[in-house]
Design an enzyme around this catalytic site. Structure first.
Site: not given
Ligand SMILES: NC(=O)c1ccc[n+]([C@@H]2O[C@H](COP(=O)([O-])OP(=O)(O)OC[C@H]3O[C@@H](n4cnc5c(N)ncnc54)[C@H](OP(=O)(O)O)[C@@H]3O)[C@@H](O)[C@H]2O)c1
Length: 273
Positions: A68, A104
């Site tokens: 992205k 999004d």
């Molecule tokens: N519904 C939808 O259409 C949609 C769209 C996009 C994403 N999503 C969901 O949103 C989630 C995040 O996606 P993303 O693209 O933003 O991923 P990303 O860029 O990898 O960000 C992951 C986030 O989760 C946090 N995190 C991961 N493990 C953690 C832990 N053990 N304790 C505390 N915080 C933790 C990270 O914190 P740090 O910065 O500290 O690592 C960061 O804020 C995905 O799992 C997905 O299921 C849903």
């Protein structure tokens, strides 16, 4: 004869994607001719492969992890929403050029508007957990809906600080404050990976959250996450994450096929299962 429109989703890995099921459902429902493929492209090959797919006559793609942000410099033009979010999740290929947008934001907002129609975004502060890629779209959506106080918390505080520089109305709190900052909030959104199948649970206490507040988890596998179970037990209305995925697909489909499709019960059932 009706034009055959070739589209798809690009990611790495991509086999898990629900997007082909969504788009092929609409192609059939609206009696169109076209295809929607899941294409695995490694990050280093994105530029070359996209140019090749444009030459091969593809009309556009959705982009997912890890592309992205990487696709930004490959686009010839990106629109204001994609610029504000700092990420592109949909591209259109026209006359040898690549145009990028971000649906999004629409997906996040429309999911709440559809599933909690009485919710007023402007009625109070929003608490957002997480500062990853998805958080940026959520923040932009909240700001576009008139939210003027956003409490942002992330395990890695520096990443939340960076978002506070990029977006308006954000106050950053320490991750350890996630239960305390709920006092007076109108909305709680989880954008972290916590609660996702295979990931640790989101540990949070909702007792300070007003009963009138809405809770939204953008994680949709499982559909009813631990956070949403807690919201229900606390007496709060909640919205699951699957609608964000379904609604972000609508404007992308419209760009390619010229029809804004709807999210009907059969599609929701098909994708939630
Ligand atoms: N519904 C939808 O259409 C949609 C769209 C996009 C994403 N999503 C969901 O949103 C989630 C995040 O996606 P993303 O693209 O933003 O991923 P990303 O860029 O990898 O960000 C992951 C986030 O989760 C946090 N995190 C991961 N493990 C953690 C832990 N053990 N304790 C505390 N915080 C933790 C990270 O914190 P740090 O910065 O500290 O690592 C960061 O804020 C995905 O799992 C997905 O299921 C849903």
């Amino acid at each position: 004869m009706m034009e055959f429109i070739k589209t798809g989703v690009i990611g790495h890995p991509i086999a898990h994607s629900k997007s082909p099921a969504i788009h092929t459902y609409w192609i059939r429902k609206y009696g169109l001719t076209g295809s929607y493929e899941a294409i695995d492209i490694a990050p280093d090959e994105l530029r070359v492969r996209l140019k090749g797919l444009a030459v091969a006559g593809y009309k556009g793609f959705n982009l997912t992890i890890p592309h992205k942000i990487r696709v930004l410099p490959i686009c010839d033009e990106i629109d204001a929403t994609a610029k504000a979010v700092g990420a592109v999740n949909t591209i259109m290929m026209e006359n040898g050029k690549i145009y990028g947008t971000n649906t999004d934001v629409f997906g996040f907002v429309e999911n709440i508007r559809t599933n909690a129609p009485d919710f007023d975004f402007t009625a109070g502060p929003a608490v957002v957990l997480g500062a990853g890629g998805a958080s940026r779209a959520v923040l932009q959506g909240l700001i576009e809906q008139g939210v003027s106080e956003i409490r942002l918390l992330n395990r890695t505080r520096d990443k939340a600080n960076k978002l506070a520089n990029d977006f308006k109305f954000i106050e950053v709190f320490d991750w350890s404050q996630r239960s305390a900052v709920l006092e007076g909030a109108n909305l709680l959104v989880n954008t972290t990976a916590l609660g996702l199948t295979g990931q640790p649970a989101l540990e949070i206490n909702l007792s300070k959250l007003d009963k009138a507040a809405l809770v939204n988890d953008i994680v949709y596998a499982p559909l009813h996450t631990g956070l949403l179970e807690k919201a229900k037990a606390n007496g709060n209305a909640f919205v699951t994450g699957i609608g964000m995925l379904l609604h972000q697909a609508r404007p992308a489909f419209e760009r390619w096929y010229g029809i804004l499709p709807d999210v009907d019960e059969a599609l929701e059932k098909k994708v939630s299962g």
